[in-house]
Design a protein around this motif. Sequence first.
Motif, PDB file in Angstrom:
ATOM      1  N   ILE A  37       0.833  -1.202   0.000  1.00  0.00           N
ATOM      2  CA  ILE A  37       0.000   0.000   0.000  1.00  0.00           C
ATOM      3  C   ILE A  37       0.869   1.254   0.000  1.00  0.00           C
ATOM      4  O   ILE A  37       0.568   2.227  -0.700  1.00  0.00           O
ATOM      5  CB  ILE A  37      -0.960  -0.019   1.207  1.00  0.00           C
ATOM      6  CG1 ILE A  37      -2.007  -1.112   1.012  1.00  0.00           C
ATOM      7  CG2 ILE A  37      -1.621   1.337   1.416  1.00  0.00           C
ATOM      8  CD1 ILE A  37      -2.871  -1.374   2.211  1.00  0.00           C
ATOM      9  N   THR A  38       1.956   1.234   0.754  1.00  0.00           N
ATOM     10  CA  THR A  38       2.855   2.384   0.792  1.00  0.00           C
ATOM     11  C   THR A  38       3.481   2.634  -0.574  1.00  0.00           C
ATOM     12  O   THR A  38       3.547   3.784  -1.035  1.00  0.00           O
ATOM     13  CB  THR A  38       3.952   2.165   1.848  1.00  0.00           C
ATOM     14  OG1 THR A  38       3.347   1.914   3.114  1.00  0.00           O
ATOM     15  CG2 THR A  38       4.854   3.369   1.951  1.00  0.00           C
ATOM     16  N   LEU A  39       3.929   1.597  -1.236  1.00  0.00           N
ATOM     17  CA  LEU A  39       4.530   1.762  -2.560  1.00  0.00           C
ATOM     18  C   LEU A  39       3.512   2.261  -3.581  1.00  0.00           C
ATOM     19  O   LEU A  39       3.827   3.121  -4.415  1.00  0.00           O
ATOM     20  CB  LEU A  39       5.159   0.448  -3.031  1.00  0.00           C
ATOM     21  CG  LEU A  39       6.450   0.064  -2.312  1.00  0.00           C
ATOM     22  CD1 LEU A  39       6.873  -1.334  -2.723  1.00  0.00           C
ATOM     23  CD2 LEU A  39       7.551   1.066  -2.611  1.00  0.00           C
ATOM     24  N   LEU A  40       2.288   1.754  -3.523  1.00  0.00           N
ATOM     25  CA  LEU A  40       1.247   2.246  -4.436  1.00  0.00           C
ATOM     26  C   LEU A  40       0.903   3.704  -4.152  1.00  0.00           C
ATOM     27  O   LEU A  40       0.654   4.480  -5.079  1.00  0.00           O
ATOM     28  CB  LEU A  40       0.002   1.367  -4.338  1.00  0.00           C
ATOM     29  CG  LEU A  40       0.131  -0.022  -4.956  1.00  0.00           C
ATOM     30  CD1 LEU A  40      -1.112  -0.849  -4.642  1.00  0.00           C
ATOM     31  CD2 LEU A  40       0.348   0.076  -6.453  1.00  0.00           C
ATOM     32  N   ALA A  41       0.907   4.087  -2.880  1.00  0.00           N
ATOM     33  CA  ALA A  41       0.666   5.487  -2.529  1.00  0.00           C
ATOM     34  C   ALA A  41       1.791   6.383  -3.039  1.00  0.00           C
ATOM     35  O   ALA A  41       1.538   7.510  -3.495  1.00  0.00           O
ATOM     36  CB  ALA A  41       0.519   5.632  -1.024  1.00  0.00           C
ATOM     37  N   ILE A  42       3.021   5.901  -2.977  1.00  0.00           N
ATOM     38  CA  ILE A  42       4.160   6.666  -3.497  1.00  0.00           C
ATOM     39  C   ILE A  42       3.988   6.905  -4.986  1.00  0.00           C
ATOM     40  O   ILE A  42       4.204   8.019  -5.483  1.00  0.00           O
ATOM     41  CB  ILE A  42       5.487   5.939  -3.183  1.00  0.00           C
ATOM     42  CG1 ILE A  42       5.811   6.069  -1.704  1.00  0.00           C
ATOM     43  CG2 ILE A  42       6.626   6.495  -4.028  1.00  0.00           C
ATOM     44  CD1 ILE A  42       6.995   5.232  -1.255  1.00  0.00           C
ATOM     45  N   TYR A  43       3.584   5.886  -5.730  1.00  0.00           N
ATOM     46  CA  TYR A  43       3.354   6.056  -7.170  1.00  0.00           C
ATOM     47  C   TYR A  43       2.236   7.067  -7.427  1.00  0.00           C
ATOM     48  O   TYR A  43       2.344   7.920  -8.301  1.00  0.00           O
ATOM     49  CB  TYR A  43       2.997   4.729  -7.831  1.00  0.00           C
ATOM     50  CG  TYR A  43       4.118   3.730  -7.867  1.00  0.00           C
ATOM     51  CD1 TYR A  43       5.417   4.115  -8.128  1.00  0.00           C
ATOM     52  CD2 TYR A  43       3.868   2.390  -7.636  1.00  0.00           C
ATOM     53  CE1 TYR A  43       6.446   3.202  -8.158  1.00  0.00           C
ATOM     54  CE2 TYR A  43       4.892   1.461  -7.669  1.00  0.00           C
ATOM     55  CZ  TYR A  43       6.176   1.869  -7.933  1.00  0.00           C
ATOM     56  OH  TYR A  43       7.183   0.965  -7.968  1.00  0.00           O
ATOM     57  N   GLY A  44       1.152   6.955  -6.683  1.00  0.00           N
ATOM     58  CA  GLY A  44       0.033   7.875  -6.867  1.00  0.00           C
ATOM     59  C   GLY A  44       0.397   9.314  -6.546  1.00  0.00           C
ATOM     60  O   GLY A  44       0.047  10.236  -7.289  1.00  0.00           O
ATOM     61  N   ILE A  45       1.115   9.512  -5.453  1.00  0.00           N
ATOM     62  CA  ILE A  45       1.527  10.864  -5.078  1.00  0.00           C
ATOM     63  C   ILE A  45       2.459  11.452  -6.117  1.00  0.00           C
ATOM     64  O   ILE A  45       2.334  12.617  -6.487  1.00  0.00           O
ATOM     65  CB  ILE A  45       2.186  10.853  -3.682  1.00  0.00           C
ATOM     66  CG1 ILE A  45       1.138  10.567  -2.612  1.00  0.00           C
ATOM     67  CG2 ILE A  45       2.885  12.172  -3.393  1.00  0.00           C
ATOM     68  CD1 ILE A  45       1.714  10.283  -1.244  1.00  0.00           C
TER      69      ILE A  45
END
Length: 61
Positions: A37-45
């Motif tokens: 989830i953290t890595l996907l949030a990094i991509y989204g941000i």
Amino acid sequence: MGTLFSYSIISGIMLALLYMTYKCFLSSENQPRFNRITLLAIYGISLLMPPTLMLYKKFAP
């Protein structure tokens, strides 16, 4: 062309900074779901931050 280039540069810098932060502080966590989830949030941000910054600069006084 200039807008696409600046978007790519800003997005790349944000992605690098957020990933380095993740690697330093969170990569040793033993919770795969949290890491994912953290890595996907990094991509989204990193994808959404450049348009937000460009809109802020456009409407700022």
